[in-house]
Design an enzyme around this catalytic site. Structure first.
Site, PDB file in Angstrom:
ATOM      1  N   LYS A  95       6.098  -6.757   7.715  1.00  0.00           N
ATOM      2  CA  LYS A  95       5.566  -5.855   8.743  1.00  0.00           C
ATOM      3  C   LYS A  95       6.339  -5.933  10.062  1.00  0.00           C
ATOM      4  O   LYS A  95       6.454  -4.943  10.783  1.00  0.00           O
ATOM      5  CB  LYS A  95       4.089  -6.163   9.003  1.00  0.00           C
ATOM      6  CG  LYS A  95       3.165  -5.821   7.836  1.00  0.00           C
ATOM      7  CD  LYS A  95       2.985  -4.333   7.663  1.00  0.00           C
ATOM      8  CE  LYS A  95       1.947  -3.991   6.597  1.00  0.00           C
ATOM      9  NZ  LYS A  95       1.964  -2.538   6.271  1.00  0.00           N
ATOM     10  N   GLU A 117      -3.505  -0.016  13.713  1.00  0.00           N
ATOM     11  CA  GLU A 117      -4.566  -0.271  12.753  1.00  0.00           C
ATOM     12  C   GLU A 117      -4.162  -1.493  11.947  1.00  0.00           C
ATOM     13  O   GLU A 117      -2.982  -1.801  11.828  1.00  0.00           O
ATOM     14  CB  GLU A 117      -4.732   0.930  11.810  1.00  0.00           C
ATOM     15  CG  GLU A 117      -3.729   0.998  10.649  1.00  0.00           C
ATOM     16  CD  GLU A 117      -2.275   1.251  11.069  1.00  0.00           C
ATOM     17  OE1 GLU A 117      -2.058   1.666  12.214  1.00  0.00           O
ATOM     18  OE2 GLU A 117      -1.371   1.021  10.236  1.00  0.00           O
ATOM     19  N   SER A 396       6.659  -9.532  -0.262  1.00  0.00           N
ATOM     20  CA  SER A 396       6.506  -8.918   1.060  1.00  0.00           C
ATOM     21  C   SER A 396       5.795  -9.801   2.077  1.00  0.00           C
ATOM     22  O   SER A 396       5.938  -9.594   3.273  1.00  0.00           O
ATOM     23  CB  SER A 396       5.769  -7.586   0.923  1.00  0.00           C
ATOM     24  OG  SER A 396       4.537  -7.786   0.250  1.00  0.00           O
TER      25      SER A 396
END
Lengths: 436, 273
Positions: A95, A117, A396
């Site tokens: 991210k 969010e 990830s």
């Protein structure tokens, strides 16, 4: 099926075949145009690129490693599995790539506040981190249900100086957090950038978020060539909104010999309706600014999604994935909670790596693919080295945030701490012998 | 596009022009379909139409209403939780059209229309007596199918313009709309506010300058004096949240009372009341 000839890479948007677009209130169109203009200029600006690369190298910890996991792959001889270690990035997941990129754009636009969010909290933590780094205000919208599931991540964001708003509208999960972030943005757009965390939303977000994550695929391609001398046979990534998958897929889109697999959250199984596998459900519509596949009822009302991983618990998917599905360039398969947690535990026990539950869907997809190749007789113990199959899995994120969920799932907590509510279902779903 | 605007007769435009001829600012009221029940939502909309509203917006409850504030969200969430189905929208439109002279529009987020298919939706709305659709999350660039369907079924298309809209976009919105242009008065979501935003007059002036014959102002309007103020520069005033609150607290009768009160603000200075 959509016919597509020519390159798949660098699709500019706003449309990806029939998908994407800008299905948004007029009030936000000017802001989206400003973001698009700024992004288009910035990516051609050597100074911006240098700043981004410097932060990637000296703050994010890029390039991330590519690690071979032979013990994880031991049941299917002839298949080699490599992990792209986005779990080793600062803040613990992919991210941060997109967050650093967009925060730099926000600064360039003169914005002083970031909103975001978050579902599991990873994107919220990354955004709070960038806000602290750049001296910006930060508000993170998080479904009330998720603030309870991920209480430690709420504290983590607050430590970083962010305000966390528990969203009590709608289903109180990720999609509702996006709704409230959009409502905030409509009223605050002069000072605020909405740092959307995945490859969904109105243009330019899908193409822009992919751009900031494409470093994952570029590095992985180079690393696998360096380590094995050839391209992989397949790339596996989990898909909720689909940002980590777009990031790694992008590097391989124009290598036709590389199969691309997106693993959706199959939850408790496709036939139960309790899942988050938008593409596999197969209904198109518009949500949060994009035309794409989404989970909806006959009337067009969004249906609540379900997944053991909060990060995949989103009832739609990025429009570029919808297009890659329709063109046949990528294949999307559901992975159930059970398959996912088996793969989670296998990586822990065989390699000493605790993966995020989201990423464990990709690991399960790789195991399934390896078994399929084995069953088809394509690989086996006697396969010569140059004919072995290679899979790259995008790991990830790391599983620190998931320790409580996984411990409950595997029954590792004392009885007194057996959870109530939604988590009880995870315990009930525990497979026989999971503790062995 | 201007060609199609001229070939379809707009019932909403007629209603707003009739109000103008009578010395009034057109009063446009919003109520959600099915709130608090299907029957009471019909009674409330009829009360709205029979107490001075020129145009009625029937809002379709949607799971992800990003332009709505807490009051309307609470109402529509309740309707959805009670098992509301889209089919009843057409029944409501039909019943209300039969019982009032006000023109009935539907206000809906786009996925509802998309799911049914824009042609089917337009046909059913037209058959029910509806005059058109207000589309809060549809911009003209994405509305190709809707242009076609609205022309085919003779429906009005109400697009929104906002304080943030560029001149170029205002021109696009004005050229795409039929009936009236919805001027969003503030950067924000629906909800009653104590004062009319100072941005509203500018929004209306810019839309008029771009060629819009009729501009109505919405968001934050709840009192007769708001409508009186807006009437100095706009062609219509849109009230939503205040009516929904009245319906919540006092049922259809309270909607009638509030509408009659709001209608006093719609009478323009110098006109016979």
């Amino acid at each position: 099926m959509i016919e597509h000839t020519g390159s798949y890479q660098n699709q500019p948007g706003p449309y990806f075949g029939p998908y994407g677009g800008r299905w948004m209130p007029e009030s936000l169109i000017a802001a989206l145009e400003e973001v698009e203009r700024t992004f288009t200029e910035a990516r051609e600006d050597p100074e911006f690129i240098a700043r981004l690369q410097d932060l990637f190298t000296n703050y994010v910890n890029r390039p991330s490693l590519l690690t071979e996991v032979p013990r994880f792959a031991a049941d299917t001889p002839g298949v080699r599995v490599f992990l792209k270690r986005e779990d080793l990035n600062h803040t613990g997941s992919h991210k941060i790539n997109n967050v650093i990129g967009q925060a730099l754009l926000a600064q360039r636009m003169g914005k002083t506040r970031l909103i975001a969010e978050t579902g599991a909290g990873q994107h919220g933590v990354a955004t709070a981190t960038a806000a602290a780094l750049f001296g910006m205000e930060c508000t993170v919208y998080m479904g009330e249900v998720d603030t309870q599931r991920q209480a430690l991540n709420v504290a983590r964001m607050e430590m970083l100086g962010a305000e966390v708003v528990a969203v009590t509208t709608g289903a109180r999960t990720l999609k509702d957090a996006i709704n409230d972030a959009l409502r905030d943005w409509v009223a605050s757009v002069d000072t605020t950038h909405y740092l959307l965390g995945t490859v969904t939303g109105p243009a330019p977000f899908p193409a822009m978020v992919r751009y900031f994550h494409s470093v994952i695929g570029e590095e992985a391609r180079e690393q696998v060539l360096a380590q094995t001398g050839r391209l992989p046979d397949a790339v596996c990534a989990c898909v909720g909104g689909g940002s980590n998958a777009m990031g790694i897929f992008h590097g391989f889109l124009d290598d036709p010999g590389v199969e691309l697999y997106g693993l959706e959250a199959g939850g408790e199984g496709m036939d139960t309706g309790r899942h988050a596998a938008s593409i596999n459900l197969g209904r198109t519509g518009v949500l949060h600014g994009a035309r794409t596949y989404l989970m909806q009822d006959e009337d067009g009302q969004t249906v609540d999604s379900h997944s053991i991983s909060a990060g995949l618990d989103y009832p739609a998917v990025g429009p570029e994935h919808a297009w890659l599905h329709d063109t046949g360039r990528a294949t999307y398969e559901p992975v159930t909670d059970t398959e996912c947690m088996d793969a989670f535990q296998r990586l822990c026990r065989t390699e000493g790596i605790v993966p995020a539950i989201e990423s464990s869907h990709a690991l399960a997809g790789a195991l399934r693919l390896a078994r399929r190749w084995t069953d088809e007789g394509l690989v086996g113990p006697d396969t010569p080295e140059d004919e072995q199959k290679i899979i790259v899995v995008n790991l990830s994120g790391r599983g620190d945030k998931d320790v409580a969920t996984a411990a409950k799932y595997f029954g590792m907590l004392p009885d007194a701490e057996t959870p109530a509510g939604g988590d009880a279902e995870a315990v009930a779903a525990r497979p026989e012998g999971a503790q062995s | 596009m201007s060609e199609t605007v001229n070939t379809v007769h707009s019932r909403t435009a007629d209603a707003i022009e009739a109000a103008r001829a009578a010395g009034r600012t057109a009063l446009i009221g919003y109520l959600p379909a099915g709130y608090p029940t299907v029957q009471d939502s019909i009674e409330a909309a009829v009360a709205l139409g029979n107490n001075g509203a020129d145009v009625i917006e029937i809002g379709i409850p949607y799971s992800d209403p990003v332009m709505d504030g807490p009051v309307i969200q609470a109402a529509t969430s309740q309707v959805l939780a009670d098992g509301f189905r889209i089919d009843s929208v057409f029944d409501i439109v039909k019943a209300v059209s039969a019982r009032t002279d006000a023109v009935v529009l539907v206000m809906t987020y786009w996925n509802i229309v998309d799911r049914m298919g824009v042609h089917t939706f337009a046909r059913r709305l037209s058959e029910a007596g509806g005059a058109g659709i207000i589309t809060p999350d549809l911009v003209p660039e994405e509305a190709g199918d809707w242009f076609e369907a609205s022309d085919r079924y003779g429906l009005d298309r109400v697009f929104l313009t906002a304080p943030s809209s560029t001149d170029e976009r205002i021109k696009l919105v004005v050229g795409s709309s039929r009936g009236f242009v919805y001027g969003v008065s503030v950067m924000g979501v629906t909800g009653a506010r104590t004062e009319v935003s100072s941005a509203a007059e500018q929004v209306v002036a810019r839309a008029h300058a771009a060629g819009a014959p009729r501009v109505a102002v919405g968001l934050g309007i709840s009192r007769p004096e708001h409508i009186r103020e807006i009437g100095r520069y706009a062609d219509g005033a849109i009230v939503g949240t205040a009516l929904v609150s009245a319906l919540r607290d006092g049922g259809p009768a309270a909607v009638g009372t509030l509408t009659a009160e709001l209608a006093t603000g719609a009478v323009r200075d110098g006109a016979d009341a």
